[in-house]
Design an enzyme around this catalytic site. Structure first.
Site, PDB file in Angstrom:
ATOM      1  N   SER A 271       0.870  -1.190   0.000  1.00 32.56           N
ATOM      2  CA  SER A 271       0.000   0.000   0.000  1.00 32.56           C
ATOM      3  C   SER A 271       0.898   1.228   0.000  1.00 32.56           C
ATOM      4  O   SER A 271       2.073   1.144   0.345  1.00 32.56           O
ATOM      5  CB  SER A 271      -0.870   0.031   1.253  1.00 32.56           C
ATOM      6  OG  SER A 271      -0.097   0.431   2.373  1.00 32.56           O
ATOM      7  N   ASP A 272       0.331   2.369  -0.329  1.00 32.33           N
ATOM      8  CA  ASP A 272       1.082   3.595  -0.066  1.00 32.33           C
ATOM      9  C   ASP A 272       0.978   3.885   1.439  1.00 32.33           C
ATOM     10  O   ASP A 272       0.255   3.208   2.183  1.00 32.33           O
ATOM     11  CB  ASP A 272       0.571   4.763  -0.923  1.00 32.33           C
ATOM     12  CG  ASP A 272       1.631   5.861  -1.076  1.00 32.33           C
ATOM     13  OD1 ASP A 272       2.587   5.883  -0.267  1.00 32.33           O
ATOM     14  OD2 ASP A 272       1.507   6.705  -1.975  1.00 32.33           O
ATOM     15  N   TYR A 273       1.698   4.885   1.851  1.00 30.13           N
ATOM     16  CA  TYR A 273       1.879   5.249   3.269  1.00 30.13           C
ATOM     17  C   TYR A 273       0.532   5.457   3.976  1.00 30.13           C
ATOM     18  O   TYR A 273      -0.191   6.421   3.677  1.00 30.13           O
ATOM     19  CB  TYR A 273       2.674   6.550   3.299  1.00 30.13           C
ATOM     20  CG  TYR A 273       3.480   6.818   4.536  1.00 30.13           C
ATOM     21  CD1 TYR A 273       4.845   6.551   4.561  1.00 30.13           C
ATOM     22  CD2 TYR A 273       2.893   7.370   5.656  1.00 30.13           C
ATOM     23  CE1 TYR A 273       5.602   6.839   5.675  1.00 30.13           C
ATOM     24  CE2 TYR A 273       3.641   7.647   6.783  1.00 30.13           C
ATOM     25  CZ  TYR A 273       5.004   7.380   6.785  1.00 30.13           C
ATOM     26  OH  TYR A 273       5.749   7.664   7.894  1.00 30.13           O
ATOM     27  N   GLU A 274       0.188   4.561   4.841  1.00 29.73           N
ATOM     28  CA  GLU A 274      -1.071   4.615   5.607  1.00 29.73           C
ATOM     29  C   GLU A 274      -2.305   4.611   4.719  1.00 29.73           C
ATOM     30  O   GLU A 274      -3.394   5.018   5.164  1.00 29.73           O
ATOM     31  CB  GLU A 274      -1.092   5.839   6.538  1.00 29.73           C
ATOM     32  CG  GLU A 274      -0.023   5.722   7.606  1.00 29.73           C
ATOM     33  CD  GLU A 274      -0.081   6.816   8.668  1.00 29.73           C
ATOM     34  OE1 GLU A 274      -0.549   7.923   8.346  1.00 29.73           O
ATOM     35  OE2 GLU A 274       0.351   6.534   9.795  1.00 29.73           O
ATOM     36  N   ALA A 275      -2.160   4.158   3.480  1.00 27.62           N
ATOM     37  CA  ALA A 275      -3.318   4.172   2.573  1.00 27.62           C
ATOM     38  C   ALA A 275      -4.403   3.215   3.066  1.00 27.62           C
ATOM     39  O   ALA A 275      -5.584   3.416   2.773  1.00 27.62           O
ATOM     40  CB  ALA A 275      -2.894   3.827   1.153  1.00 27.62           C
TER      41      ALA A 275
END
Ligand code: NOJ
Length: 723
Positions: A271-275
């Site tokens: 995932s992207d950062y905290e997505a």
């Protein structure tokens, strides 16, 4: 001696037998499996009074097998230290995968990706990626979150600086080159990001909603990602945005139907950062458990930074909301990447050569070359460029003239501003005998008045003025959207003062996104687009200013006339009321032409070229056939130089509307004065096809137009018919 021995020991393979992933997985507890799915940020870098306690907690997590990957942890020593916790002290000794944003170089910083894309030089992009991988690998990194292959048509979007611009064909060529470069040798993973359509954010505002048709996804936004899969990219990253109602991180259509089932991608998706957490803010998930469930079910393998899958996974399993097979699938993909990278056999990084690899002179030479090859000559109306080597008094003017910080651009990895060559230094290096003075004149982005007195004094004795204006590195990149895309602050006023001095001057533009250059585009006779050129930027710009390197790059993105034209791109549709249909009630603006200020594919040279003698190997063909387009390109001037020959096509009538033109081939050719070369391009089903009404790839019968030239404004040169 002791250190050398240790360094050697660290690099020796640990296990003679290749690890058996199935066997390993059969030994894993549920907690250890979810541990692999978890990626943390910044371990080993905690500071402040609680640092020791934090460090101990992080090591405890690693020993407990709860850390699959770490990002933002750089350096052989610190990565080795954490790796030791994993491979010596955790139960199953599974190594950690260290990732980092190695975007355009690492310690040696290459031009920003958009700038480098202007070189229209896939081989060059492959080389810089390979060096970036080498330097970062020396610091324990085995995974970069690059290349960013998002097509971007909107200059307001700050992340346009990170990609290859607006065109899918160029995007594919550069995406695969960069993947090949990063993954050269097979022991370093690239990451195609951000899957998908992140660049289509409404109003160019970062993270904003995206609503595009499946057709546009397939024709514009998907292709560079597919090119990455075809180049065997090891990983993908989801995008923050939603795509037509479903955030990518929980979007089964993009993560599974397309990526896994259609494209057979076998690697891991992070995932992207905290997505995953952001699924709550999207209003898709009520809580962390729902976010974990949605993303796992959609096909996500690893969660960056937020911890919903690791924390809620066991309960979701117990409640039978997810199956062990689904968890295992993600874990297997992660372990297989670690195996492929050789981490089970060789998890450590030799500490000694680290400093030798970083900022190696050969890397810096490459940085200088690639920067010089990415500079685009936008205007040279009075042939002020190249400037004479005999100049004796040069004034460097502007807030980017003596600037080491911004010249390396955003996302500059481990790049050090102190090591960067400013334009002033570059010019002093180039003109050791001359007086080279400097005045900033104004800030990059403030209302502080221009220092007129200092400016007048600096200009007084100058026989040439080199102006350096643009954006700070903090004005382009993630979360750096702008609604005003002109030169910020007082810089335009500064250029006007230089202009009014009546002295010969050159404007060098240092920035990330395409700028609406307004008055500068109209009135300044000499404009050199330098992007964020990287560590060797000042030297590279000086190389071009004096003509040691003849500029040969082309714009990978349209430069709008004003922000109201955004999004703007050359491969648009014709509409039912094209602007040239009649005088009124057509698709145009009342106050500005439809055309951009500077078009995609455009760029000048110090020499001149003639592209003609376009011929086709046949005038008609069946949908399964190919034809060859050939053209000659001749250097008709008196200096050696490069031209990028570009081929565009237009499918005139089709079962769905087609763009007014599409790039389908390019070649950067170096020619001596007078020299002539033949270039050829193949057009077959891959180039001539599109997604028809039933969303199937098809080449339809009908007439195609062919345009060959040195920009997207190339004249029509031929046509052929598919029968
Ligand atoms: C967020 C960015 O969107 C992404 O491109 C980057 O790789 C991650 N942060 C990690 O830094």
């Amino acid at each position: 001696m002791k250190n050398t021995l240790l360094a050697l020991l660290l690099t020796l393979p640990l296990a003679a037998q290749p690890v058996d992933i199935d066997k390993l997985m059969s030994q894993m507890t549920v907690a250890e499996k979810f541990g692999q799915i978890q990626q943390y940020s910044g371990f080993g870098f905690t500071t402040g009074p609680t640092a020791a306690a934090e460090d101990a907690k992080q090591k405890e997590l690693i020993r407990a097998g709860k850390v699959g990957s770490i990002l933002n942890c750089v350096g052989a020593k610190v990565t080795n230290e954490l790796q030791r916790e994993a491979v010596q002290h955790s139960r199953l000794k599974i190594p950690i995968l260290f990732g980092f944003d190695v975007i355009h170089g690492h310690r040696t910083v290459f031009p920003s990706p958009l700038g480098e894309s202007a070189s229209f030089d896939p081989k060059g992009c492959e080389e810089t990626a390979a060096v970036a991988a080498k330097e970062s690998a020396a610091q324990g990194i085995r995974w970069t979150f690059a290349p960013m292959v998002d097509i971007a048509r909107d200059a307001r979007w700050g992340r346009i600086v990170e990609g290859s611009g607006e065109d899918p064909y160029l995007g594919c060529a550069l995406a695969s080159a960069r993947v090949r470069g990063f993954q050269r040798g097979g022991k370093y993973a690239a990451c195609a990001k951000h899957w998908v359509a992140y660049g289509a954010a409404e109003a160019g505002r970062d993270y904003n909603t995206v609503d595009v048709s499946e057709r546009t996804l397939r024709e514009i936004y998907f292709p560079p990602f597919k090119a990455c899969v075809d180049a065997d990219v090891m990983t993908f990253m989801t995008s923050f945005n939603e795509v037509s109602g479903l955030p990518s991180t929980a979007n089964r259509f993009v993560l599974t139907d397309v990526l896994r089932n259609e494209w057979k991608f076998k690697g891991l998706v992070v995932s992207d950062y905290e997505a995953v957490d952001e699924l709550r803010h999207h209003g898709l998930a009520a809580d962390g458990a729902a976010a974990a469930l949605d993303s796992l079910k959609a096909g996500l393998d690893m969660e960056m930074v937020s911890e919903h899958i690791a924390k809620n996974g066991p309960a979701l399993l117990a409640a039978k909301k997810i199956t062990m097979a689904e968890v295992d699938q993600a874990v297997r993909r992660i372990l297989l990447i670690k195996q492929k990278l050789g981490l089970f056999d060789n998890p450590f990084t030799a500490e000694e050569p680290e400093q030798k690899v970083l900022f190696d002179p050969a890397h810096r030479a490459l940085a200088r070359r690639s920067a010089a090859r990415s500079l685009v000559l936008l205007k040279n109306d009075q042939k002020v460029l190249p400037i004479a080597r005999t100049l004796s008094n040069i004034a460097v003017v502007g807030p980017l003239g003596n600037n080491q910080e911004d010249i390396i651009g955003p996302w500059h990895g481990d790049g050090k501003k102190d090591e960067a060559i400013s334009l002033l230094t570059g010019l002093r290096n180039k003109f050791p005998q001359a007086k080279v003075t400097f005045v900033a004149g104004c800030d990059i982005n403030s209302d502080k008045p221009i220092d007129r007195a200092a400016l007048t004094q600096t200009l007084a004795g100058a026989d040439m003025i080199i102006v350096a204006v643009g954006e700070s590195e903090l004005m382009s990149g993630e979360a750096k959207s702008r609604s005003h895309i002109g030169l910020p602050g007082q810089q335009e006023a500064l250029v006007k003062m230089v202009h009014e001095s009546g002295k010969p001057y050159v404007v060098t533009l240092i920035h990330g996104r395409p700028l609406a250059l307004g008055w500068l585009a109209e009135k300044c006779p000499t404009l050199l687009e330098c992007w964020f050129p990287g560590s060797e930027g000042g030297n590279a710009i000086a190389d071009v200013l004096v003509g040691e390197v003849n500029p040969g790059a082309k714009l990978p993105v349209s430069f709008p006339r004003n922000v109201g034209q955004c999004p703007i791109y050359y491969n648009h549709k014709n509409t039912g009321r094209p602007a040239d249909l009649r005088d009124s009630y057509v698709s145009n603006y009342m106050d500005v032409p439809n055309s951009p200020q500077f078009s995609f594919g455009y760029g000048l040279s110090y020499t001149t070229f003639k592209i003609n003698e376009v011929s086709l190997s046949r005038n008609s063909l069946s949908p399964k056939d190919s034809l060859t387009v050939s053209a000659s390109v001749q250097n008709t001037g008196s200096l050696a130089g490069d031209e990028v020959v570009q081929l565009y096509i237009r499918d005139k009538v089709a079962s769905v509307t087609r763009p007014v033109r599409e790039l389908k081939g390019f070649e950067r050719v170096s020619l001596e004065p007078g020299q002539k070369r033949q270039v050829t391009f193949q057009l077959g089903p891959k180039e001539l096809g599109f997604y028809d009404r039933s969303m199937q790839w098809a080449v339809e019968p009908g007439e195609f137009e062919v345009f060959v030239g040195n920009s997207s404004l190339a004249e029509k040169a031929a046509s052929f018919t598919v029968r």
